[in-house]
Motif scaffolding. Sequence first.
Motif, short mmCIF file in Angstrom:
data_model
loop_
_atom_site.label_atom_id
_atom_site.label_comp_id
_atom_site.label_asym_id
_atom_site.label_seq_id
_atom_site.Cartn_x
_atom_site.Cartn_y
_atom_site.Cartn_z
N LEU A 366 0.82 -1.21 0.00
CA LEU A 366 0.00 0.00 0.00
C LEU A 366 0.85 1.26 0.00
CD1 LEU A 366 -2.79 -1.24 2.42
CD2 LEU A 366 -3.08 -0.61 0.02
N PHE A 367 1.99 1.23 0.67
CA PHE A 367 2.90 2.38 0.60
C PHE A 367 3.38 2.62 -0.83
CE2 PHE A 367 4.71 2.53 5.24
CZ PHE A 367 3.52 3.06 5.68
N GLU A 368 3.62 1.53 -1.55
CA GLU A 368 4.24 1.63 -2.88
C GLU A 368 3.26 1.88 -4.01
OE1 GLU A 368 7.41 1.68 -3.58
OE2 GLU A 368 8.13 1.34 -1.53
N GLU A 369 2.01 1.45 -3.85
CA GLU A 369 1.08 1.46 -4.98
C GLU A 369 -0.11 2.39 -4.72
OE1 GLU A 369 0.11 -2.51 -6.43
OE2 GLU A 369 1.83 -3.32 -5.31
N SER A 370 -0.04 3.58 -5.25
CA SER A 370 -1.12 4.54 -5.04
C SER A 370 -2.43 4.07 -5.66
CB SER A 370 -0.73 5.91 -5.62
OG SER A 370 -0.50 5.82 -7.02
N GLN A 371 -2.35 3.38 -6.80
CA GLN A 371 -3.56 2.89 -7.45
C GLN A 371 -4.25 1.84 -6.58
OE1 GLN A 371 -2.97 1.57 -11.48
NE2 GLN A 371 -5.12 1.07 -11.80
N LEU A 372 -3.47 1.02 -5.89
CA LEU A 372 -4.03 0.01 -4.99
C LEU A 372 -4.71 0.69 -3.79
CD1 LEU A 372 -4.38 -3.00 -4.36
CD2 LEU A 372 -2.16 -2.93 -3.19
N ARG A 373 -4.09 1.75 -3.28
CA ARG A 373 -4.71 2.50 -2.19
C ARG A 373 -6.06 3.06 -2.63
NH1 ARG A 373 0.54 4.73 -1.64
NH2 ARG A 373 -0.19 6.78 -2.35
N GLN A 374 -6.10 3.60 -3.83
CA GLN A 374 -7.34 4.16 -4.35
C GLN A 374 -8.41 3.09 -4.51
OE1 GLN A 374 -8.05 7.22 -4.65
NE2 GLN A 374 -9.96 7.19 -5.83
N GLN A 375 -7.98 1.91 -4.96
CA GLN A 375 -8.91 0.80 -5.13
C GLN A 375 -9.55 0.41 -3.81
OE1 GLN A 375 -7.06 -2.74 -6.71
NE2 GLN A 375 -8.86 -4.02 -6.35
N LEU A 376 -8.73 0.24 -2.77
CA LEU A 376 -9.26 -0.13 -1.46
C LEU A 376 -10.12 0.98 -0.87
CD1 LEU A 376 -7.36 -2.57 -1.69
CD2 LEU A 376 -6.77 -2.24 0.70
N SER A 377 -9.72 2.22 -1.12
CA SER A 377 -10.49 3.36 -0.62
C SER A 377 -11.89 3.37 -1.21
CB SER A 377 -9.76 4.66 -0.96
OG SER A 377 -10.54 5.78 -0.59
N GLN A 378 -12.00 3.21 -2.51
CA GLN A 378 -13.30 3.25 -3.17
C GLN A 378 -14.14 2.03 -2.82
OE1 GLN A 378 -12.28 3.68 -7.33
NE2 GLN A 378 -12.03 5.90 -7.18
N ASN A 379 -13.51 0.85 -2.88
CA ASN A 379 -14.26 -0.38 -2.61
C ASN A 379 -14.73 -0.43 -1.16
OD1 ASN A 379 -13.76 -1.18 -5.23
ND2 ASN A 379 -12.17 -2.65 -4.72
N GLY A 380 -13.87 0.01 -0.25
CA GLY A 380 -14.23 0.00 1.16
C GLY A 380 -15.39 0.92 1.46
N ARG A 381 -15.32 2.13 0.95
CA ARG A 381 -16.40 3.10 1.18
C ARG A 381 -17.72 2.60 0.61
NH1 ARG A 381 -18.12 7.83 4.01
NH2 ARG A 381 -19.89 8.61 2.82
#
Length: 405
Positions: A366-381
Amino acid sequence: MKILMISSTFPYPPTQGGTQVRTFNLLKHLSGHEITLLTQRTDDVTDTEVEALREWVAELVVFPRPTTSSLPGGWFGKVKRFGRFLLQGTPPSVLSIYSPQLQDWVDQCVKKNNVDVITCEHSVNEVYVRPEFREQLRTVVNIHSSVYASCRNQLQTGTSENLWRDRLNLPLLYRYEQRYCAKFSHIVVTTDEDRQQIQSYNPPSQIAVIPNGVDFNQFPCRTVDPGGHRLTFIGAMDNLANIDAVTFLSLEVFPAIQERYPDTTLTLVGARPTSEVSALGNRPGITVTGRVPSMADYLHQATVCVVSMRTGYGIKNKTLEAMAAGVPVVGSDRGLEGLEVDSPNVPLRAFRANSVSEYVDAVTRLFEESQLRQQLSQNGRQFIENNYIWERAAQLYEQVILNPD
């Protein structure tokens, strides 16, 4: 319906911890009924908070909560309390806050036929409901988590605060939970795991699974990914399960992450930190905040929220709130209990980790992959919006309360 809700925990403000949050939000969204809330008050509850809570119910009845300082101390006191547990079947944690005055109020209320339903908001309140009440009115116990399963899990994971005590208590807790559940016409739990546990005691029991929810006004989704290497943990810092979680996170997981990312910070956010938790703030990179005006503000500043629970059953509000705030979550089996976040047939909503290496690998990704962070952010919400809102939880609770079967 005339509903008597019993909560030994004063449920206001609804930001203090899991019990307060669940109790307040359920009564808030049951406002179409005539609710009498019977509760206890500790010294830190202010008159302003009492008056604010009074606005949400038809009647608020408040008794002082007994303090542990009034209990006999030393080994003699402990042996005496355990003896009562052994003979009477009720744990010391329940008896220590039992109020005879509150019991008399409940008895008189039932005798006068003043209510249609009694709900116990947390299993600790079961002590006020007599078995014979069930013949006169509906009785519901809202179990936030199985005390037997929680004790068993602490023994299995080595997180028990007192190993020998819990080994002695375990069969007694099984007997206690089996006995008190049989008193009620309906039982409510937060996860299917708890439902299976409670159902094993008494197969004919009517058990409803009603998860927790999130107040989206308090936990709006963040609009900006802050990036960086910032970790956070949120929760009441006098809760034993949280104390174990932040100690494990701070002393074992965080140093391993710092080896890869020396600038990583960890913020432990929550009210009433114990001396043990406060001491963690002396370690490099760790901040202990104490109570804060807004949990969401700290979540929005975090790159990742870590839910490093090793014990404690039931759905974790902290997990729901972090996902609602749009923060990527790395959580343990206990931290993600009851949530479908990483099965093959659903979008990835959170990372699961139970060992130090698994936490490090997940956080690194998650530190390395901003796109992965965005994916979890959107899916989680989206997951929280679709499944974990208090209005829906209250509707399900209302169905249990109104159900004539």
